[in-house]
Design an enzyme around this catalytic site. Structure first.
Site, PDB file in Angstrom:
ATOM      1  N   HIS A  61       0.851  -1.184   0.000  1.00 13.81           N
ATOM      2  CA  HIS A  61       0.000   0.000   0.000  1.00 13.81           C
ATOM      3  C   HIS A  61       0.885   1.232   0.000  1.00 13.81           C
ATOM      4  O   HIS A  61       1.145   1.816  -1.043  1.00 13.81           O
ATOM      5  CB  HIS A  61      -0.952  -0.027   1.205  1.00 13.81           C
ATOM      6  CG  HIS A  61      -1.879   1.146   1.261  1.00 13.81           C
ATOM      7  ND1 HIS A  61      -2.183   1.790   2.431  1.00 13.81           N
ATOM      8  CD2 HIS A  61      -2.548   1.780   0.288  1.00 13.81           C
ATOM      9  CE1 HIS A  61      -3.013   2.789   2.163  1.00 13.81           C
ATOM     10  NE2 HIS A  61      -3.251   2.794   0.867  1.00 13.81           N
ATOM     11  N   CYS A  89      -0.652   0.116   9.559  1.00 12.05           N
ATOM     12  CA  CYS A  89      -0.876   1.486   9.083  1.00 12.05           C
ATOM     13  C   CYS A  89      -2.319   1.694   8.631  1.00 12.05           C
ATOM     14  O   CYS A  89      -2.995   2.595   9.108  1.00 12.05           O
ATOM     15  CB  CYS A  89       0.084   1.817   7.958  1.00 12.05           C
ATOM     16  SG  CYS A  89       1.721   2.212   8.561  1.00 12.05           S
ATOM     17  N   HIS A  90      -2.752   0.863   7.675  1.00 10.75           N
ATOM     18  CA  HIS A  90      -4.113   1.054   7.182  1.00 10.75           C
ATOM     19  C   HIS A  90      -4.863  -0.258   7.096  1.00 10.75           C
ATOM     20  O   HIS A  90      -5.811  -0.391   6.342  1.00 10.75           O
ATOM     21  CB  HIS A  90      -4.102   1.758   5.827  1.00 10.75           C
ATOM     22  CG  HIS A  90      -3.153   2.906   5.779  1.00 10.75           C
ATOM     23  ND1 HIS A  90      -1.890   2.768   5.273  1.00 10.75           N
ATOM     24  CD2 HIS A  90      -3.262   4.169   6.230  1.00 10.75           C
ATOM     25  CE1 HIS A  90      -1.243   3.923   5.399  1.00 10.75           C
ATOM     26  NE2 HIS A  90      -2.056   4.790   5.976  1.00 10.75           N
ATOM     27  N   GLY A  91      -4.360  -1.262   7.823  1.00  7.77           N
ATOM     28  CA  GLY A  91      -5.108  -2.499   7.985  1.00  7.77           C
ATOM     29  C   GLY A  91      -5.081  -3.473   6.843  1.00  7.77           C
ATOM     30  O   GLY A  91      -6.015  -4.257   6.674  1.00  7.77           O
ATOM     31  N   PRO A 150      -6.427  -2.061   1.877  1.00  3.85           N
ATOM     32  CA  PRO A 150      -6.199  -1.188   0.714  1.00  3.85           C
ATOM     33  C   PRO A 150      -5.012  -1.570  -0.162  1.00  3.85           C
ATOM     34  O   PRO A 150      -4.889  -1.042  -1.263  1.00  3.85           O
ATOM     35  CB  PRO A 150      -5.968   0.181   1.342  1.00  3.85           C
ATOM     36  CG  PRO A 150      -5.457  -0.111   2.708  1.00  3.85           C
ATOM     37  CD  PRO A 150      -6.084  -1.412   3.150  1.00  3.85           C
TER      38      PRO A 150
END
Ligand code: FES
Lengths: 690, 176
Positions: free
Chosen positions: B121, B140-142, B155
């Site tokens: 990502h 960080c963003h899963g 993501p």
């Protein structure tokens, strides 16, 4: 910059911007329509040359800062890594280092021109003073930049120059401590110098904007010193001045490239290739050439405070020039006496510069005092007096008249002045060398080196043999710490293949670690490893060698030199001779003699060497005939060993030398063609205005 | 200024102007190259990016280690039987970045997963043994990666890349 303009761009988008920010009008009125006197000569192109140099210095400087490490332990090495490893790092560094000198060459021409043609006189006093401020900022910037490589001259230059402030009564010591950020020049000093060296050029650029603004308000002076009166006296800045300036810049670039590609170390000092050592001062501390006249003034005065005051006054007095020289006639062209005194003044400055590089003893001190007096007398006695007693020749009514009169006469004083200035530059530059005239040693004999001259290349065989000599003889005491095994396979080097270099590396034991257990361990060398040094630290090296640490050899051929003396150093500029280092190294290797000559005493533990300064060297004779076997049939003599190992060490000092000369050749071809094209374009453009 | 009178004797003069302008443009463009090229990794950095050897013998089953190559973290996981089976059981076509497990490991050494531990990502480092797929979880963003380092959820657009490596012996690999 000369007031609101009625210029309107034709493009609607630009019109939209122009209504809100009249920047195109500003540019148009300042650099396009701006009327420039039609009689300007080539000395007036130095303003453009200076702008060009400022741009180059900022651009290359910003880039060098991307790779440089401002730390006392790492700075010297990081500069070497820039030159060796960064793509085109050698080019960028040469451009910046030589660029500083070129910047000063141009500024001195620009200043002398201003003095000669009275460009400082009413109404251009502020313009002139801004120029002096730029010059002061340049000196500060140049000085701090010279400190950053953290070589011996950097360190000791920084020490000497900052100590100037200790002359200030009472507060001196505290001011110096404040400048250093410590009790001596050290890491904090280096760090702040780096910061300020980055800042000051932008201040210079700011003052340059004011300088140009003031110029555009007062208008340019011109060789005849009469103000333009009618349209006939001027031509539009673009294309006339633009194209002429660009031609001037392209000629200047030829000189600049000569240094960058062929004489990059001519203007520098060999001592600055020795890393800073707070315990040893080089025998001659010499500043960069552009400070030498002021350095000479400093040394001429036997009193510390008075010397410092005299030195700073010598620069600051320039600010008062518009009032010291109050003669109504601007241009020295029409002032027969002022013209002669001007040239005497130029000679005084050059001679002061020469003296600044000489050892402060005997005749040099006396000459320095006389010339210091002459320097100040020019400003304080000659100019005020001339303004009162001199009868100037009649000045032409207008610039147009002057141009017409000139086309009739054929006098070209410019040629003689150009010669004087060229000589001056060479004298200045070379005087650094002569300051270091080797004392108490013979001059090394010159050798024929394969790498000398504009197209010289390394002799591969000599490089390979030299590597063998280094490995089998020198390496037991001397390190080669800037050379990695991978370098052996790089273009322009000894010509080994990657596999050969890898095999060579694997013969070495390299200390690595710590491993997961926290221990250091030894492993075979890899191409990325550097030649291991024979001693773990300098103390060990010193202890094992009778008190003298054997120097690292990576840079030795650039870090050693000997005085060439006048007039050789001027000839060297044209012949591109720059092999003092190799000649010296080769000579020392062969200069050992068992029989010490009459009258020379060699201390216990030292050996007699004909070429070593002072003759007493701690290194015993390293080479003897037959010591190293050669498999290519070359003679196994000391002379051959010395030559081979010196060639090898020249390569270690500058692995990209062949690339430098090759690119230099291409650049020169281009610049010559370009300057020629510029010349004819300029002629065409100007022909149409007549 | 220069175009106004070009009608008089156009060819020679225009040629001169064009030649000069072209020379300036070519020279300027060529001069730009060193200034751009210097931004690339220098010779020492490139040399330091040479292949490295990693001894796998200390890594027990179910454990993993992180080594650095060219400044990048490389995860070397000694996968359990369960992890391998899970990685092989999924329907490859259903994955966001379809790739079979045996294309991501060396045959005969299926227990070893070697991936560059940089989330595809925006470059954070995923944590091993976390998330719902017995693989990696990026805090960080899963983003979630499975036991083959393939993106499963979140993501990130692609699987964790496999660096170039080979087995020098059964317990030693060379990365690079
Ligand atoms: S960087 Fe890993 S999820 Fe965004």
């Amino acid at each position: 910059m000369s007031g609101p303009s009625d210029y309107q761009p034709s493009n609607p988008a630009l019109q939209w911007i122009e209504r809100r920010l009249p920047i195109f009008g500003l540019i148009h009125s300042s650099f396009v329509a701006y009327p420039t006197p039609r009689n300007l000569n080539y000395w007036w192109t130095f303003g453009a040359i200076l702008s060009f140099m400022l741009g180059i210095q900022i651009l290359t400087g910003v880039i060098l800062a991307m790779h440089y490490t401002p730390h006392a332990d790492l700075a010297f090495k990081s500069v070497e890594l820039i030159v060796r490893d960064v793509n085109y790092g050698w080019l960028l560094r040469n451009m910046h280092a030589v660029g500083a000198s070129m910047f000063f060459v141009a500024v001195y021409v620009h200043m002398f021109r201003g003095i000669y043609y009275g460009s400082f006189k009413e109404p251009r006093e502020v313009l002139w003073i801004l120029g002096v401020i730029i010059y002061l900022l340049m000196m500060a910037t140049g000085f701090m930049g010279y400190v950053l490589p953290w070589g011996q001259m950097s360190f000791w230059g920084a020490t000497v120059i900052t100590n100037l402030f200790s002359a200030i009564p009472y507060a001196g010591e505290s001011i110096v401590t404040l400048l250093w950020g410590g009790y001596s020049v050290g890491n904090p000093t280096l760090n702040r110098f780096f910061s300020l060296h980055y800042l000051l050029p932008f201040l210079i650029a700011g003052v340059v904007v004011l300088h140009v603004w003031a110029l555009h308000v007062a208008g340019q002076n011109n060789p005849d010193g009469v103000e333009p009166k009618t349209e006939k006296d001027t031509v539009p800045f673009t294309p006339h001045a633009t194209i002429k300036d660009m031609f001037g810049v392209s000629c200047f670039m030829l000189l600049y490239a000569w240094f960058i590609f062929y004489m990059p170390n001519y203007l520098g000092d060999a001592d600055n290739y020795i890393p800073a050592n707070p315990g040893v001062t080089p025998p001659h501390i010499v500043p960069e050439w552009y400070y030498l006249p002021f350095y000479a003034i400093l040394r001429s005065i036997p009193n510390k405070l008075a010397g410092v005051i005299a030195m700073f006054s010598a620069i600051l007095i320039l600010c008062f020039l518009p009032w010291l020289d109050s003669a109504k006639t601007r241009s020295s062209k029409y002032r027969p006496l002022a013209k002669q005194f001007f040239w005497i003044f130029v000679a005084v400055c050059i001679l002061l510069g020469y003296l600044g590089a000489q050892p402060p003893e005997g005749i040099y001190v006396i000459a320095g005092r006389i010339l210091t007096f002459c320097y100040f007398a020019y400003f304080l006695i000659v100019l005020p007096l001339l303004a009162r007693i001199e009868t100037p020749r009649p000045v032409p009514n207008s610039i147009a008249d002057a141009v017409l009169a000139k086309t009739g006469s054929k006098s070209t004083p410019m040629v003689s002045t150009a010669i004087v200035l060229a000589l001056a530059g060479a004298l200045f530059a070379g005087s650094i060398d002569s300051a270091k005239a080797a004392e108490g040693s013979d001059k090394p004999p010159g050798n024929k080196w394969s790498f000398a001259g504009p197209v010289g290349t390394f002799d591969r065989g000599a490089l390979q043999r030299g590597l063998k000599v280094y490995k089998e003889v020198c390496a037991s005491c001397h390190g080669l710490s800037y050379i990695a095994f991978r370098n052996l396979a790089e273009a322009g080097g000894p010509g080994y293949s990657v596999a050969q270099a890898t095999a060579f590396a694997s013969d070495y034991k390299i200390k690595d670690g710590p491993n997961d257990a926290g221990d250091m361990f030894e492993r075979p060398g890899r191409p990325a490893d550097y030649f291991p040094s024979p001693f773990p630290n300098e103390q060990a090296a010193r202890a094992a060698n009778g008190g003298a640490a054997p120097p690292d050899l990576s840079l030795i051929t650039k870090a050693r030199s000997y005085g060439r003396g006048f007039p050789m150093f001027i000839i060297d500029f044209f012949s591109q001779y720059q092999e003092q280092g190799p000649d010296y190294v080769a000579a020392v290797l062969q200069g050992f003699e068992d029989k010490v000559p009459e009258g020379v005493t060699i201390p216990e533990g030292s050996y007699y060497n004909k070429y070593f300064p002072g003759h007493a060297i701690k290194m015993p004779k390293p080479l003897s005939d037959g010591q190293v076997t050669y498999d290519d049939g070359s003679p196994t003599t000391v002379a051959q060993y010395a030559k081979d190992v010196t060639t090898f060490l020249m390569w270690t000092a500058e692995p990209h030398m062949e690339a430098r000369k090759r690119l230099g050749f291409q650049v020169f071809i281009f610049l010559i063609i370009f300057a020629g094209l510029m010349y004819f374009t300029k002629k065409k453009v100007w022909a149409e205005s007549h | 200024m220069t175009t106004a009178s070009s009608a008089d004797h156009p060819t020679r003069r225009d040629f001169l102007f064009v030649a000069t302008g072209a020379a300036a443009a070519v020279g300027g463009a060529a001069a730009l190259w060193p200034f751009i090229s210097q931004m690339n990794p220098d010779a020492a950095t490139i040399a330091a990016g040479a292949p490295i050897e990693v001894d796998l013998s200390p890594v027990a089953e179910g454990q993993d280690i992180k080594v650095f190559w060219r400044g990048k973290p490389i995860y070397i996981s000694h996968r359990t039987k369960k992890q391998i089976d899970e990685a092989r059981a999924v329907n490859v076509a259903s994955l966001p970045d379809p790739q079979a497990d045996d294309a991501r490991v060396k045959s005969g050494h299926e227990q070893w997963l070697v991936v560059i531990g940089i989330c595809t990502h925006l470059g954070c480092i995923p944590i091993a043994h976390e998330g719902n797929y017995d693989g990696f979880f990026c805090p960080c963003h899963g983003s979630q990666y499975d036991s083959s380092g393939r993106i499963r959820q979140g993501p990130a657009p692609a699987n964790l890349p496999v660096p170039p490596y080979q087995f020098v012996s059964d317990t030693k690999i060379q990365i690079g």
